[in-house]
Every structure is written in C-alpha cells, then in structure tokens.
Design an enzyme around this catalytic site. Structure first.
Site, PDB file in Angstrom:
ATOM      1  N   TRP A  73      50.922  45.102  28.806  1.00 25.24           N
ATOM      2  CA  TRP A  73      51.468  46.464  28.913  1.00 25.24           C
ATOM      3  C   TRP A  73      52.313  46.609  30.176  1.00 25.24           C
ATOM      4  CZ3 TRP A  73      49.229  50.795  32.071  1.00 25.24           C
ATOM      5  CH2 TRP A  73      48.431  50.320  33.109  1.00 25.24           C
ATOM      6  N   ASP A  74      52.194  45.653  31.088  1.00 26.52           N
ATOM      7  CA  ASP A  74      53.012  45.637  32.305  1.00 26.52           C
ATOM      8  C   ASP A  74      54.480  45.889  31.961  1.00 26.52           C
ATOM      9  OD1 ASP A  74      50.599  44.149  32.543  1.00 26.52           O
ATOM     10  OD2 ASP A  74      51.335  43.066  34.292  1.00 26.52           O
ATOM     11  N   GLU A 122      40.397  48.199  34.816  1.00 25.69           N
ATOM     12  CA  GLU A 122      39.575  47.137  34.223  1.00 25.69           C
ATOM     13  C   GLU A 122      38.197  47.013  34.852  1.00 25.69           C
ATOM     14  OE1 GLU A 122      41.891  43.552  33.937  1.00 25.69           O
ATOM     15  OE2 GLU A 122      43.024  44.387  32.259  1.00 25.69           O
ATOM     16  N   LYS A 178      39.660  49.705  39.723  1.00 23.07           N
ATOM     17  CA  LYS A 178      40.485  48.537  40.069  1.00 23.07           C
ATOM     18  C   LYS A 178      41.933  48.942  40.348  1.00 23.07           C
ATOM     19  CE  LYS A 178      41.892  44.039  38.186  1.00 23.07           C
ATOM     20  NZ  LYS A 178      42.047  43.249  36.961  1.00 23.07           N
ATOM     21  N   GLN A 179      42.442  49.863  39.524  1.00 22.71           N
ATOM     22  CA  GLN A 179      43.871  50.188  39.577  1.00 22.71           C
ATOM     23  C   GLN A 179      44.082  51.585  39.016  1.00 22.71           C
ATOM     24  OE1 GLN A 179      43.770  47.084  36.299  1.00 22.71           O
ATOM     25  NE2 GLN A 179      45.858  47.858  36.129  1.00 22.71           N
TER      26      GLN A 179
HETATM   27  C1  BGC Z   1      45.455  44.067  35.366  1.00 28.71           C
HETATM   28  C2  BGC Z   1      46.087  44.482  34.058  1.00 28.71           C
HETATM   29  C3  BGC Z   1      47.388  43.731  33.889  1.00 28.71           C
HETATM   30  C4  BGC Z   1      47.168  42.247  33.973  1.00 28.71           C
HETATM   31  C5  BGC Z   1      48.479  41.474  33.920  1.00 28.71           C
HETATM   32  C6  BGC Z   1      45.267  42.570  35.361  1.00 28.71           C
HETATM   33  O1  BGC Z   1      44.733  42.168  36.587  1.00 28.71           O
HETATM   34  O2  BGC Z   1      44.214  44.693  35.559  1.00 28.71           O
HETATM   35  O3  BGC Z   1      46.327  45.868  34.055  1.00 28.71           O
HETATM   36  O4  BGC Z   1      47.975  44.053  32.667  1.00 28.71           O
HETATM   37  O5  BGC Z   1      46.533  41.942  35.189  1.00 28.71           O
HETATM   38  O6  BGC Z   1      49.299  41.814  34.994  1.00 28.71           O
END
Ligand code: BGC
Length: 784
Positions: free
Chosen positions: A358-359, A485, A589-590
C-alpha cells in the site's frame, strides 16, 4: 553520520569507505521504473550488494508455514538480480583496478539530479606506482526505457601505459541472500538458466529464463571505442558471460574512451529470438541517439520534471538536498513503470523481496499524481491489470469484489503472515483512494471509463461484503488490521472504516458518471443502495470518556506500554517483543488514526484532530518509516510547526542517514514520498478532500522560505511561503481556483500574495520516552 556532501542539486561522496558501499549503492541507484541498477563501482568489486532489476521480473518459491491453514498463499515471489551490464574492469599494465589496493589520490561519485547522470572520478595509483585517471558516467534512460549507457574514460597520467578494459554482461552474479528462509535463498542462487548467447564485433546478447516462474529476459550490449591506433579487441560469450576485451597502449595525457550501450527486455510469453530482437532493436535506437543524444534527452526530461515538481527550502541545505534526492528517486521509481507495480524499494535494492505494498498508493502516488500524473495513472493501470487475481482472492476468502494483495509482484498475495497481510484489507480502499485522487487531479475521463470505475466498483463490493449492519452501531467492519502493525485483527479500525466509506461513495459517483460501465459491471440499483447505506451508517467508534477516537474499538482500554522501561535497543519492538504483547497494549508502530486525520480530515473537527493527534503522539514509536511524514502533516495542521519540521527532516533523511539500519537493501520509497507530503501537505497545508485543492501554509521557525510546485488539471503552479505570507504563482496552463486558509483564491497570470493567520495554539504533545523525532546528524553545510 551521513558522509554525503551537502549540495543543493547533487549527491556526492568523496571517499572510498568500502564498508559503506551498500549504503551508497542504494542512494546512487539509477532507475526509470522499468530498469534499475544499484550504484556499484564499475569494476564490480568491491561491492556491497550487486543489483540490476527489471520491474516485474521475479522468481517463484514455495512459502513456508509451520502449520498450514485455509487460504494461505502457496507461492512467494522474489525480485531477481538480472544480468549485470554495468561491469567494466580495468587492467593497468597487468594490475587490476581495485579500490582496496594501490592508492586513490582522489575519488568521488556524484549523482546529479538535473542531468540524471552518476559520475565517478578516480585518480588511482597502482600498487607498483602507475597512475591513471578513470572517469565514468552512467545513466538509465528516462526516454528510452530499455536502455542504459556508460561512458568509460581512462587517461594514463605519467607514461605510455597498456590498458585493458573488459566490458561484461554477467548473469547469475553471486550474491549473499539475507533471507532467513532457505527456500528463498535457494531460489535466488543462480536463478537464471541460459537459453541463448551470441556475440560479434563489439556486440553481444544473452537470453535467460527463470527456473520456476518461467520468465524470460534478454540483455544486450554494444560499444563505441575511441582510441589511437594499436587497439585490439576481442569478444567472447558463454551462457552466463559475454565479454568485450579492449587492449590499447595509451600515451600519457591521452584518453581511451569506451561508450557502452545496454538494452534489456523481459517477457512471460515471448520467445528467445523475439526477446533478442527486442533488446537489439533497443540497442540500435540507443546507438542512433548516441551518447550525447541520450544525455540531452535525459536532461530535457528532468528539466520538465523539476519545472513541475521542485521543492526549495531556505535555511536548511541538508534538507534541501534530501528533498531533491527524494523527488529524484520517486521519479526514478515511477517514470517508466508503464503498467507495472512500484515496489516498496523502487528498483534500488532487493528489500521486501521487490514487493509492492500500500506504500505505493498511499504515499508514492500522491506525489506522482501532482508531479508526474501519467506515472500515477500507469501504476494504477498495473493494479487494474491484477483485478482477476484480486477477484480470485476475494472468492477464496468468501467475499465479493476484489481483495488486493498486501504484498506482491505479479498481483497474487505473497504475505505468509495473515494477521498483518491478508487481514490488512485497507489496501483495497487505499487503491480506491489513489484512483479517486488521480481522477480529481487530472479529469482523465478515458481512465475513468476504462479502469477507474471498475477499480472503484470492485473494491466497494469488497467492503459491502466484509462489513455488516448492526442495529446499534451501524455498519461495522470487524476483524481486520489497520495500518498500525502493532495492533492486528481488530473491530472497526477508524482508518479502515473511513477509507472504506470514501471508497463506497467514490464507487457510487463513478457509476453516476459512467452508467454504461456500471451496467456492464452488473451494478444494480439495489447494489448501489447497499453501498450508500453502508457509507451512510459507517461506524466510527469514539471514546467519550477520553474525548478521543480509539484507533480501533477498545484500543483506548488496552494496557499502556511501559515506555519508561523499554531500552533504546529494544526498538524496533517487533524484533524484541512477542506480537502477543504488542497486540494487546497501547503501542503504535506507525501513523494509523493519525493517517485517518490526514486522508479523511474532512471527517474530523479541528478540536478532535488536536486531541487525537496528541493522544497518538504519546503512543507512536515509528518503527516503520511510513510514519514520520504523516506525523509531520498532522503536527503542522495542529499548530506544532517545529515538531512538523523535525518529522519532515526525519522522513527526508531516513535513507541518507540510514535511520532504520537497512538502507543497504534499498531506499524506502514511502518515506521519501512522505518527505514530500510533509512539505506540501504539512508546511503547505495542501488538502484534496472531495477532489478540491486547498492550501493552508505555515512555516516553522527554523526555515525562512519554502517553495513547492505541483500540477492540477494540467495547470502547473508554485506556492512560495515565508513566515508572513504565501504567494501563489501560475507556472503554466489555465488559471485555477483554490483556497488559502479557507479564503478563495484565483491563481492566474499575476501572482497572488496573502497573509498567514496565526497557528492554532494547542499544548505541545509528547512522544513516548526516547522516541522523539530523530533529526539526522547532519546540519546545514556539514559534510562529515
Ligand atoms: C510497514 C507497512 C509497510 C511495509 C512495507 C512495514 O514495516 O509496517 O506499513 O507497508 O513495511 O514498507
């Protein structure tokens, strides 16, 4: 820490630092969205991690499960390091140029963002005292997507010297796989089986095929040599190696100049002769354009890009450089992808196995939509081309419509960890969001009819079947994972629900615009009213007691994480604590709810945003690079401009300063894109809710001027911000109407300057202990 010299339009590294090669190779990677080459030294060794990539070209391997389960994806995909055409070895008399031996009197590598050329200049003295100047320039063409070219020049500095240059095409280069899964490592050990090789004169072709995925690729090279008499050449080839050897006696001060043209092609269907022909045709085109012609085309392409996309920063030279590098790499990732994915690392390294996430839609495509819209369109066409796989996946999961994969190269789900893979259904709403954004920003009606409506309808169908109506709460979406996550399989993740709501509404609007397409897709009035009801009654949980939105239901009731007693080396938490513990506590986490505050800012009041931002700021640890950019955006909106600046710097410097310690595997495209978002949506306050473009710019104390460019509906504009006011300039195209801090503005031929109102005054938020934004070590002008 950085080691890169700070300059506004170039990235430069002036020492050898063999132990830093993996970092510089990523930052100096050249790519055009189709073909990518890591910035390794010409002579092939020493090397951090060799890498040449063709977008979409992968090997397949089985996925490991300790315990099997229904619906688990069975095959994984991994990007392949394809035939390396960069290698140019040099023998000075009989001594190989190797930066680990002899003495480099000067050595620097420079990536120029305006010419798109990587230059290397080394004055080297061999162990027995022979001195040569080696000057090389390398480009991966933006205009001829199959083509790369190298100009390799050697000048003996003292005596007439015998020089031997070996120019290679090398397949199955040995690489050390970092995969912990032996099956992946095995798949990547000599992944290419030779099918055809041919050489003659200065030209050679190798054709290979992957063993499991059955994809076929061709690499071809041709040369022009400029030297005095006495030149001897020899060409040879075998399955995995084609080599042109050039020997000449060159007088001191004279130059042996070799221009190498490279062409690549791959296909799942075409035969070896057809691919050979394709690569040779691309070579012929490159030779016809010539080296100077390729340079001129490259520069013209980038002139146009910078006219549309440049960001200027006064008051922080390191940030200025990092932002231009970020934009350059985003352009490199997307420019010529042409209906292929944009991987999480672009084509700069093998990280994340070369998968797209999804990035792309949530972070990279907003940048491309407003700076290089055709590239955004092509990336969405890739998603569209994978609809069949997404429909199949939805069916396996017992759902309707299309469930797009969490990670993939060819469209099939490759995530072996379902709680943070399959369950992260929001990816489908993210794709819908990017589709709607692209449509609003371009008005591309053909795309709307041919691709967008179907994407929006099929993703809306997924939401209608994933959620259910509850008499009290309304439409609930239970048991899914949002962006964070460190929290998985939850009910009513606010981000997911609000993005799904937008998805449903966009699908309804698309069916209104394109009734014929809707009919062909079998959309009925009954189905539309299901979508409208679900959107209308979408459940958005709220914690009345705390006055904040829980990220997902019950989140605010979970136990707090003990940040005070989490040591610095306990991060990233996922490597040091069990998921079991992360999932049941309030640790983020984010950006998740905070990302909802940005992308669905139309669904929150300013007061809610301020309270929610502060609440999540205290619980977000940024173990993912997909966070700082979003935190910058919302910090700015809530009036915390210095904090926004710090997060902007963190996002922009993540790769240059290797903040996550893994830049050797490639650059983080989402973080680079996040840096652009931090400027444009953060300091510029740009929003695009409902397809309307609006601005609310404000600067932090540390910057004296910021200027950024973007395009909207074919109009290019520039917004220049100082502490007191903002000036809106029309760069080209028709006048457009927007707003400045809520006040309507028409941007026409004469620039408009408007004052900036004071920022909202909210209490300064706190981060978890030890997780304040990490401003990179570099400061203005510092070259370490
Ligand atoms: C992140 C995800 C991301 C993936 C790829 C993971 O560490 O939590 O949101 O899509 O890395 O960049």
């Amino acid at each position: 820490m950085s080691g890169f010299v700070v300059e506004p339009w170039r990235l430069r590294w002036e020492t050898i630092d063999v132990d830093q090669l993996h970092r510089t190779e990523s930052a100096f990677a050249l790519a055009n969205g189709h073909l990518g080459m890591r910035g390794s030294l010409d002579e092939g060794e020493p090397v951090g991690l060799p890498g040449t990539y063709l977008n979409g070209f992968y090997e397949e391997h089985s996925l490991p499960y300790a315990e099997a389960g229904y619906g688990y994806p069975e095959a994984g995909q991994t990007v392949v390091n394809v035939t390396d055409g960069k290698i140019m070895r040099l023998l000075v008399e009989d001594e190989p140029l190797d930066m680990r031996y002899g003495k480099a009197h000067t050595h620097h590598r420079t990536l120029d963002f305006r010419t798109g050329v990587l230059t290397r200049e080394t004055e080297w003295e061999s162990p027995t005292g022979r001195r040569v100047l080696v000057k090389t320039r390398r480009l991966v063409s933006f205009t001829q997507r199959a083509v790369a070219a190298i100009r390799y020049e050697v000048t003996p500095l003292e005596d007439t010297t015998q020089l031997v240059v070996q120019s290679d095409l090398l397949a199955n280069e040995p690489i050390v796989s970092e995969s912990r899964d032996p099956r992946v490592a095995l798949a990547l050990k000599s992944p290419l089986a030779g099918e055809f090789h041919w050489s003659e004169g200065y030209r050679a072709v190798l054709v290979h095929r992957t063993k499991e995925s059955g994809l076929r690729m061709a690499a071809a090279m041709d040369h022009e040599i400029d030297a005095n008499d006495g030149l001897r050449t020899e060409i040879s080839c075998e399955d995995d190696l084609a080599r042109l050897t050039i020997a000449a006696d060159i007088a001191a001060g004279e130059t042996l100049s070799v221009t190498k043209y490279l062409a690549y092609g791959w296909s799942a269907q075409r035969s070896a002769p057809a691919l050979r022909a394709q690569a040779e045709a691309a070579l012929a085109g490159a030779r016809q354009t010539g080296w100077e012609g390729l340079l001129a085309e490259q520069e013209a392409f980038l002139d146009d890009f910078w006219e549309a996309a440049d960001v200027e920063i006064d008051g922080d030279p390191a940030l200025q450089q990092a932002l231009r590098l970020a934009l350059f790499h985003i352009a490199q990732a997307g420019a010529r992808g042409e209906s292929r994915a944009i991987p999480g690392k672009g084509l700069t390294g093998p990280g994340y196995d070369g998968h797209a996430f999804w990035d792309t839609e949530t972070f990279v495509l907003p940048v491309l939509t407003y700076t290089m819209p055709d590239a955004a369109r092509d990336a969405l066409r890739w998603r569209h081309s994978t609809l069949e796989a997404a429909r199949d996946r939805a069916e396996v999961l017992g759902k309707s419509g299309a469930a797009f994969p969490w990670r993939s190269i060819n469209g099939a789900e490759c995530s072996a960890y379902w709680p943070a893979g399959t369950a992260a259904f929001h990816v489908s709403a993210d794709i819908a969001d990017a589709t709607a954004r692209y449509l609003a920003a371009t008005g591309d009606e053909d795309f709307d009819r041919e691709y967008a409506t179907e994407l929006l309808v099929e993703t809306a169908r997924l939401w209608a079947s994933l959620g259910h109506h509850d008499p009290h709460d309304g439409f609930r979406i239970d048991g899914v994972t949002g962006p964070d996550e460190y929290t998985a399989v939850v009910d009513n993740n606010v981000y997911t629900n609000l993005m799904a709501q937008k998805n449903l509404r966009e699908a309804l609007a698309a069916c209104e615009r394109n009734p014929g397409v809707a009919e062909a897709l079998g959309v009925t009035d009954a189905e539309k009213s299901v979508w409208a009801d679900a959107a209308e009654r979408m459940h958005v949980p709220y914690d009345e007691l705390l006055g904040v939105h829980p990220q997902a239901e019950a989140f605010t009731q979970h136990e707090e994480w003990d940040f005070e007693n989490t040591p610095e080396d306990g991060y990233p938490l996922l490597l040091n604590y069990p998921y079991f513990e992360l999932y049941r506590k309030q640790v983020v986490k984010q950006a998740d709810l905070v990302l909802a505050l940005h992308l669905r800012g139309d669904a929150f009041t300013p007061e809610e945003k301020a309270r929610d931002f502060a609440y999540y700021e205290a619980r977000t640890v940024r173990d993912s690079s997909l966070s700082a950019g979003t935190q910058a955006v919302m910090a700015a909106e809530c009036g915390h401009l210095d904090l926004a600046y710090d997060y902007l710097a963190e996002a922009a410097l993540t790769d240059l300063d290797d903040l996550h310690g893994n830049v050797k595997n490639g650059l983080h495209m989402a973080s680079l894109a996040g840096a652009w978002q931090a400027v444009v949506a953060g300091l510029g306050g740009m929003r695009d809710h409902g397809g309307e473009l609006t601005f609310a710019p404000r600067l932090p104390r540390g910057l004296s001027r910021v200027s950024f460019r973007m395009s909207f509906r074919g109009t290019r504009l520039r917004v220049e911000v100082t502490h007191d006011n903002a000036t809106y300039h029309l760069v080209s195209g028709d006048p457009i109407t927007t707003t400045h801090h809520g006040e309507p503005v028409e941007i026409g031929p004469s620039p408009v300057t408007l004052g900036i109102p004071p920022a909202p005054d909210n209490p300064t938020p706190q981060q978890p202990h030890g997780r304040e934004p990490r401003r990179g070590a570099r400061r203005a002008g510092e070259s370490s």
